[in-house]
Design an enzyme around this catalytic site. Structure first.
Site, short mmCIF file in Angstrom:
data_model
loop_
_atom_site.label_atom_id
_atom_site.label_comp_id
_atom_site.label_asym_id
_atom_site.label_seq_id
_atom_site.Cartn_x
_atom_site.Cartn_y
_atom_site.Cartn_z
N ARG A 28 8.21 27.87 -42.61
CA ARG A 28 9.28 28.29 -41.69
C ARG A 28 10.69 27.89 -42.10
O ARG A 28 11.66 28.39 -41.54
CB ARG A 28 8.98 27.78 -40.28
CG ARG A 28 7.87 28.55 -39.59
CD ARG A 28 7.32 27.79 -38.41
NE ARG A 28 6.69 26.56 -38.88
CZ ARG A 28 6.12 25.67 -38.10
NH1 ARG A 28 6.13 25.83 -36.80
NH2 ARG A 28 5.55 24.58 -38.60
N ARG A 75 6.72 36.44 -40.61
CA ARG A 75 6.09 35.94 -39.37
C ARG A 75 6.61 36.66 -38.11
O ARG A 75 5.98 36.59 -37.05
CB ARG A 75 6.28 34.43 -39.26
CG ARG A 75 5.31 33.64 -40.11
CD ARG A 75 3.91 33.54 -39.49
NE ARG A 75 3.89 32.52 -38.43
CZ ARG A 75 3.98 32.77 -37.13
NH1 ARG A 75 4.06 34.02 -36.71
NH2 ARG A 75 3.99 31.79 -36.26
N ASP A 121 -4.94 27.78 -44.27
CA ASP A 121 -4.86 26.53 -43.53
C ASP A 121 -6.15 25.76 -43.74
O ASP A 121 -7.19 26.36 -44.02
CB ASP A 121 -4.63 26.78 -42.04
CG ASP A 121 -4.14 25.53 -41.35
OD1 ASP A 121 -2.94 25.26 -41.39
OD2 ASP A 121 -4.99 24.77 -40.81
N TYR A 154 -10.02 17.06 -36.56
CA TYR A 154 -9.65 18.22 -35.73
C TYR A 154 -10.85 18.76 -34.96
O TYR A 154 -10.74 19.13 -33.79
CB TYR A 154 -9.01 19.32 -36.60
CG TYR A 154 -7.61 18.96 -37.02
CD1 TYR A 154 -6.53 19.13 -36.16
CD2 TYR A 154 -7.35 18.39 -38.26
CE1 TYR A 154 -5.24 18.78 -36.54
CE2 TYR A 154 -6.07 18.02 -38.65
CZ TYR A 154 -5.02 18.22 -37.79
OH TYR A 154 -3.75 17.86 -38.15
O1 CP3 Z 1 1.48 24.37 -48.69
C1 CP3 Z 1 1.49 25.60 -48.47
O2 CP3 Z 1 2.50 26.30 -48.58
C2 CP3 Z 1 0.15 26.27 -48.13
C3 CP3 Z 1 -0.12 26.47 -46.77
C4 CP3 Z 1 -0.69 25.37 -45.87
C5 CP3 Z 1 -0.60 25.48 -44.46
N1 CP3 Z 1 -1.31 24.44 -43.92
C6 CP3 Z 1 0.09 26.55 -43.74
C7 CP3 Z 1 0.47 26.36 -42.33
C8 CP3 Z 1 -1.41 24.20 -46.16
C9 CP3 Z 1 -1.75 23.58 -47.52
C10 CP3 Z 1 -1.80 23.63 -44.91
C11 CP3 Z 1 -2.62 22.40 -44.81
C12 CP3 Z 1 -2.79 21.77 -43.49
N2 CP3 Z 1 -2.95 22.36 -42.27
C13 CP3 Z 1 -2.92 20.36 -43.30
C14 CP3 Z 1 -2.91 19.33 -44.42
C15 CP3 Z 1 -1.52 18.99 -44.85
C16 CP3 Z 1 -0.81 18.05 -43.94
O3 CP3 Z 1 0.18 18.49 -43.31
O4 CP3 Z 1 -1.19 16.88 -43.87
C17 CP3 Z 1 -3.12 20.14 -41.94
C18 CP3 Z 1 -3.29 18.79 -41.28
C19 CP3 Z 1 -3.14 21.41 -41.28
C20 CP3 Z 1 -3.35 21.71 -39.83
C21 CP3 Z 1 -2.21 22.43 -39.25
N3 CP3 Z 1 -1.92 23.77 -39.45
C22 CP3 Z 1 -1.23 21.91 -38.38
C23 CP3 Z 1 -1.16 20.47 -37.93
C24 CP3 Z 1 -0.34 22.96 -38.08
C25 CP3 Z 1 0.80 22.92 -37.12
C26 CP3 Z 1 1.97 22.19 -37.66
C27 CP3 Z 1 3.03 23.17 -38.02
O5 CP3 Z 1 3.66 23.00 -39.08
O6 CP3 Z 1 3.27 24.10 -37.21
C28 CP3 Z 1 -0.76 24.11 -38.79
C29 CP3 Z 1 -0.12 25.45 -38.81
C30 CP3 Z 1 0.41 25.89 -40.14
N4 CP3 Z 1 -0.28 25.82 -41.31
C31 CP3 Z 1 1.67 26.51 -40.40
C32 CP3 Z 1 1.71 26.81 -41.76
C33 CP3 Z 1 2.81 27.51 -42.51
C34 CP3 Z 1 2.71 26.86 -39.36
C35 CP3 Z 1 2.33 28.19 -38.75
C36 CP3 Z 1 3.49 29.12 -38.52
O7 CP3 Z 1 3.90 29.86 -39.45
O8 CP3 Z 1 3.96 29.15 -37.37
#
Ligand code: CP3
Length: 344
Positions: free
Chosen positions: A30, A39, A75, A150
């Site tokens: 984002r 998005r 994700d 989770y």
């Molecule tokens: O790195 C990259 O560009 C690849 C994409 C990627 C996402 N999530 C996209 C995402 C990767 C590698 C992840 C890993 C992920 N997801 C982790 C491990 C990394 C870390 O942060 O420790 C975890 C714990 C998650 C679980 C998760 N997914 C959470 C906690 C959230 C919400 C937090 C947030 O940033 O909104 C997500 C959603 C998520 N995953 C988004 C993205 C781009 C946001 C969604 C959106 O576009 O609105």
């Protein structure tokens, strides 16, 4: 494998003599206006299921900033749905529909073959290869402990007390759950490699809340088993641990090529404790909200602190945050790529 000559893959193997490679955890996201534009048209869930849109958002930061690796867009929770645990991503973080509350729920989890149920991920990797033919592709999954956090909590948390208590309340059901997760994650990463991933990273985002004994048993041991099963593919295996400092001597013994280091840990201390591995990290994502001078200085201080750069991959010490100025990312990448290595 055509990527073996890239600085990123060479650094993973400890043999980089070119520029210092950099990629950024959560590099598609984002903070980028072009990601937000995608998005506006589709939900996060739809985006994760569209191979062509996956390739588009993966391409965006790699070409914009000249990054040294592309990470699959998906994700860590993508693997839950076919288990019978649907996940949604409302504003404020993921929510799981049927969390695991006790042994009965563990027994209900549906085993499945990722090759059949998660085709959109593997098709996404093929599409990434088409739009970024010269970039190493990083596949990824969550570590079993982080996934269990989770599954049991049912949503994000700052301490994940419920999953920690679960391990001690239901040790037998926990063993069953972790064996199940090891099987799924291993198969999932195997299929990512077959689809074209040049390396794989396990995200152990929450292992850092465990005691030494619990870390050994519930984080390191399942990770070791997954990496053991992937060894024959001969792609670098990366483990990122959020809060790795208390466990450096434990992760030093895991059979993998790279340890991703979070921003709390001194990177030179990590490198010294991990003599047979490459290290990846670890600028605090908050630094990117500071001035250009401060970004250059703190990036330089990480680079200067290391005694060798042959086995170093620059990254942030956790995911880049929404609201990060795009200009800051240019400054970071230019500083890393412009660094003059000593030729001692
Ligand atoms: O790195 C990259 O560009 C690849 C994409 C990627 C996402 N999530 C996209 C995402 C990767 C590698 C992840 C890993 C992920 N997801 C982790 C491990 C990394 C870390 O942060 O420790 C975890 C714990 C998650 C679980 C998760 N997914 C959470 C906690 C959230 C919400 C937090 C947030 O940033 O909104 C997500 C959603 C998520 N995953 C988004 C993205 C781009 C946001 C969604 C959106 O576009 O609105």
């Amino acid at each position: 494998m055509g990527m073996n000559g890239s600085p990123f893959i060479k650094a993973c193997r400890g043999t980089n003599d070119g520029r210092i490679p950099i990629w950024i955890m959560r590099q598609a996201g984002r903070y980028l206006p072009e990601y937000r534009a995608v998005r506006e048209k589709v939900s996060f869930e739809q985006l994760c299921k569209s191979p062509s849109l996956i390739a588009e958002v993966v391409r965006q930061p790699v070409q914009r900033f000249d990054l040294d690796a592309a990470i699959l867009f998906s994700d860590i929770l993508t693997i839950m749905d076919p288990m019978g645990v649907p996940v949604s991503f409302p504003e404020g973080g993921p929510v799981l529909a049927n969390p695991v509350n006790g042994p009965d729920d563990v027994a209900k989890l549906k085993p499945y073959d990722p090759a059949l149920e998660l085709t959109f991920v593997f098709d996404g990797i093929s599409e990434i290869r088409k739009v970024l033919p010269a970039s190493p592709i990083i596949g990824f999954a969550g570590s079993p402990f982080t996934l269990a956090c989770y599954l049991i909590q049912g949503k994000g948390s700052s301490n994940f007390d419920k999953p920690k208590q679960f391990l001690h309340k239901y040790p037998a059901a926990s063993e069953t759950l972790f064996n199940f997760l090891v099987d799924i994650v291993s198969r999932y990463l195997e299929e990512q490699i077959k689809a074209g991933a040049d390396t794989v990273q396990l995200f152990d985002s929450w292992g850092g809340i465990l005691s030494q004994d619990d870390y050994r048993h519930w984080s390191a041991r399942p990770v070791q088993e997954i990496f053991r099963r992937l060894k024959r593919y001969n792609v670098p295996r990366i483990l990122f641990v959020n809060n790795v400092a208390p466990y450096l001597d434990i992760v030093a013994d895991i059979d993998c090529e790279v340890i991703g280091v979070d921003y709390r840990c001194d990177i030179a201390r990590a490198a010294a404790a991990l003599p047979h591995k490459a290290v990846q990290g670890n600028l605090d994502p908050a630094v990117l909200f500071g001035s250009k001078e401060s970004i250059v200085r703190q990036t330089g201080s990480i680079l200067d602190s290391l005694s060798t750069h042959d086995n170093f991959i620059f990254n942030l010490g956790h995911g880049i945050q929404p609201g990060t100025p795009v200009e800051s990312v240019y400054t970071l990448v230019e500083t890393v790529h412009g660094f003059q290595r000593s030729t001692a």
